[in-house]
Design an enzyme around this catalytic site. Structure first.
Site, mmCIF file in Angstrom:
data_model
loop_
_atom_site.group_PDB
_atom_site.id
_atom_site.type_symbol
_atom_site.label_atom_id
_atom_site.label_comp_id
_atom_site.label_asym_id
_atom_site.label_seq_id
_atom_site.Cartn_x
_atom_site.Cartn_y
_atom_site.Cartn_z
ATOM 1 N N GLU A 1 -3.501 0.191 8.325
ATOM 2 C CA GLU A 1 -2.279 0.473 8.855
ATOM 3 C C GLU A 1 -2.170 -0.059 10.483
ATOM 4 O O GLU A 1 -3.339 0.174 11.128
ATOM 5 C CB GLU A 1 -2.242 2.032 9.198
ATOM 6 N N ASN B 1 -7.310 2.057 10.161
ATOM 7 C CA ASN B 1 -6.258 2.231 10.564
ATOM 8 C C ASN B 1 -6.062 2.339 12.225
ATOM 9 O O ASN B 1 -6.921 3.201 12.695
ATOM 10 C CB ASN B 1 -5.285 3.630 10.150
ATOM 11 N N HIS C 1 -2.685 11.130 0.700
ATOM 12 C CA HIS C 1 -2.531 10.934 1.956
ATOM 13 C C HIS C 1 -1.620 12.213 2.294
ATOM 14 O O HIS C 1 -0.616 12.240 2.755
ATOM 15 C CB HIS C 1 -1.416 9.863 1.855
ATOM 16 N N TYR D 1 -4.023 2.332 16.129
ATOM 17 C CA TYR D 1 -2.900 2.281 16.755
ATOM 18 C C TYR D 1 -2.792 2.001 18.351
ATOM 19 O O TYR D 1 -2.308 1.095 19.011
ATOM 20 C CB TYR D 1 -1.719 3.622 16.480
ATOM 21 N N ARG E 1 1.019 -1.301 -0.177
ATOM 22 C CA ARG E 1 0.088 0.066 0.041
ATOM 23 C C ARG E 1 1.004 1.240 0.001
ATOM 24 O O ARG E 1 1.731 1.370 0.891
ATOM 25 C CB ARG E 1 -0.812 -0.096 1.231
ATOM 26 N N GLU F 1 -7.125 8.481 6.131
ATOM 27 C CA GLU F 1 -7.476 9.212 7.351
ATOM 28 C C GLU F 1 -7.757 10.781 7.072
ATOM 29 O O GLU F 1 -7.165 11.655 7.588
ATOM 30 C CB GLU F 1 -6.303 9.234 8.216
HETATM 31 O O1 IFM Z 1 2.708 7.845 9.664
HETATM 32 C C1 IFM Z 1 1.353 7.911 9.880
HETATM 33 C C2 IFM Z 1 0.631 7.594 8.523
HETATM 34 O O2 IFM Z 1 1.146 8.700 7.648
HETATM 35 C C3 IFM Z 1 -0.840 7.905 8.978
HETATM 36 N N1 IFM Z 1 -1.294 6.919 9.946
HETATM 37 C C4 IFM Z 1 -0.486 7.036 11.070
HETATM 38 C C5 IFM Z 1 1.100 7.087 10.968
HETATM 39 C C6 IFM Z 1 1.832 7.100 12.381
HETATM 40 O O3 IFM Z 1 1.511 8.096 12.851
#
Ligand code: IFM
Length: 455
Positions: free
Chosen positions: A360, A294, A120, A296, A76, A165
């Site tokens: 992500e 995405n 992006h 985290y 990706r 995002e």
């Molecule tokens: O690096 C970023 C990415 O560009 C978009 N999502 C989160 C990642 C980590 O912060």
């Protein structure tokens, strides 16, 4: 117990144009908002810019060879709008298209499926000068760019993501101002969010008209796994507010063709939403084939007050954010794989029939090459393993999950943090551009080879 994923599960890694390509002034590329922002003193740590980044523009062969060694099935990446259509208007630039055509060919030759994102975060600066995402015309420009890219590349690239995002583009870019273009205007941020939704819908239509019927169209959202600090009505209301302006502001227009009524109410002191025109919500809900998620870390909130300027219009005087307990990554983000599971199960229930991809997931740690030239990153291995286990649990519970993309393939330009935060499974020495697969890269290759976790 083994946690094996179904045959055909897509094993990927992800990157983005501004974070890795470099070659900022080559072959007709003009500045994007991130070029401008990163060259503005005080905006990015250490004054870092994406001028050279991981020099991927000149190292495509080497980088695809690394991906092949890992056994990735999918890669990706994003297209730089200002490389393809430098001013955001008019015809595409051949050299820009050639770069992505070459990348796609190299990937296909290596047996890796290209997964392209059109946006992006790197808006051509000229479009920001004309008003940026708060202006409706930017959405129209985006659809034109999507059509140009699809016409030129749609024969080789069959998975297209419109936006990555949009929450960050709207609210970090125009709300808190910690991302480009660095504006701090809540009303502009809400307009930007709507125009990003509109851009997504218009681009999905332009893509559909240009790519083969079998192509997959998608959108990637950084959805928030929100937890209220307690069950009190005040804390629950804080969670609802963040869900409205963090999640449903995109999910509702895109999948249900409506604006969340509570969001409109929460933000009534900021805007009357009259920029949403008749027919817009039909466009935003143009059917797509999958949703990219995405994830985290979870978002823990309670009643209170948070810092200003804030990326949460309608919430700062009602909501405070708390760190989740437990270990943290180098970003200070908590390691909590249950949040991924919660998010996937929620989407299973709210969006039946929409296949999901984790587009992500990954972690930054303070990695370094040891005297033997090796990079040991056991925390990253543990992070990814825990999140893959959560993804597998979600699959077992009926989530239609089709793939996992690790962020990131390479250490890269981490936006306002510059090169100080390393997310890659491949270490990049930015002085020499030497690539060194970290332990996590070898571990991930083994996961892919086995089709999952052997535990
Ligand atoms: O690096 C970023 C990415 O560009 C978009 N999502 C989160 C990642 C980590 O912060």
């Amino acid at each position: 117990m083994n946690a094996l994923f179904p045959d055909g599960f897509r094993w990927g890694a992800a990157t983005a144009a501004y974070q890795i390509e470099g070659a900022a002034t080559e072959d007709g590329r003009t500045p994007s908002i991130w070029d401008t922002f990163s060259r503005t003193p005080g905006k990015v740590r250490n004054g870092d810019t994406g001028d050279i980044a991981a020099d991927h523009y000149h190292r495509v062969r080497e980088d695809v060879a690394l991906m092949k060694d890992l056994g990735l099935t999918d890669y990706r990446f994003s297209l730089s709008w200002s490389r393809v259509q430098p001013t955001g208007r008019g015809p595409a630039v051949q050299k820009g298209l050639d770069f992505y055509r070459g990348l796609a060919d190299e990937l296909l030759e290596a047996g890796i499926r290209p997964v392209a994102t059109l946006y992006h975060w790197d808006l051509p600066q000229e479009l920001e000068d004309a008003g940026g995402w708060p202006e409706r015309a930017t959405a129209e420009r985006f659809a034109e760019y999507a059509g140009l890219a699809a016409e030129a590349l749609g024969d080789r690239i069959t998975t297209w993501t419109t936006l990555n995002e949009p929450w960050c583009a709207a609210f970090l870019g125009y709300g808190s101002g910690v991302h480009a273009p660095g504006r701090t205007d809540d009303a502009a941020a809400l307009r930007a969010a709507h125009h990003l939704n509109l851009a997504h819908g218009l681009a999905a239509q332009a893509l559909r008209a240009a790519v083969p019927a079998s192509a997959e169209l998608s959108l990637t959202l950084n959805l928030h796994a929100i937890r209220a600090l307690s069950d009190s009505p005040e804390d629950r209301d804080a969670a609802r507010r963040i869900d409205a302006v963090g999640n449903r502001i995109f999910l509702d227009p895109v999948f249900h063709g409506r604006l969340p009524a509570d969001l409109v109410e929460d933000t009534a002191g900021i805007t009357d939403w009259s920029f949403v025109r008749d027919g817009d919500l039909e466009v935003t809900s143009t059917p797509i084939d999958s949703l990219g998620v995405n994830y985290y870390a979870p978002t823990v909130v309670g009643a209170g007050v948070s810092d200003s300027p804030s990326p949460w219009p309608g919430a700062p005087d009602r909501v405070r954010f708390e760190p989740a307990p437990g270990p943290r990554t180098a970003m200070g983000w908590s390691v909590d794989a249950d949040g991924l599971y919660e998010l996937l199960v929620r989407l299973r229930d709210e969006l039946p029939g929409v296949p999901l991809l984790i587009t992500e997931n990954g972690a930054a740690y303070d990695d370094y090459a040891d005297p033997e030239g090796e990079v040991h990153d056991p925390e990253r291995v543990a992070y990814v393993e825990a999140h893959l286990a959560a993804a597998h649990r979600a699959l077992s519970d009926g989530v239609d999950l089709r793939g996992y993309f690790l962020w990131s393939l390479l250490d890269n330009f981490e936006w306002a943090y510059g090169y100080g935060k390393r997310f890659g499974i491949v270490h990049v020495d930015f002085a020499s551009q030497r690539r060194t697969p970290k332990d996590s890269a070898r571990w991930y290759a083994e996961v892919i080879r086995r089709g999952g976790l052997a535990r």
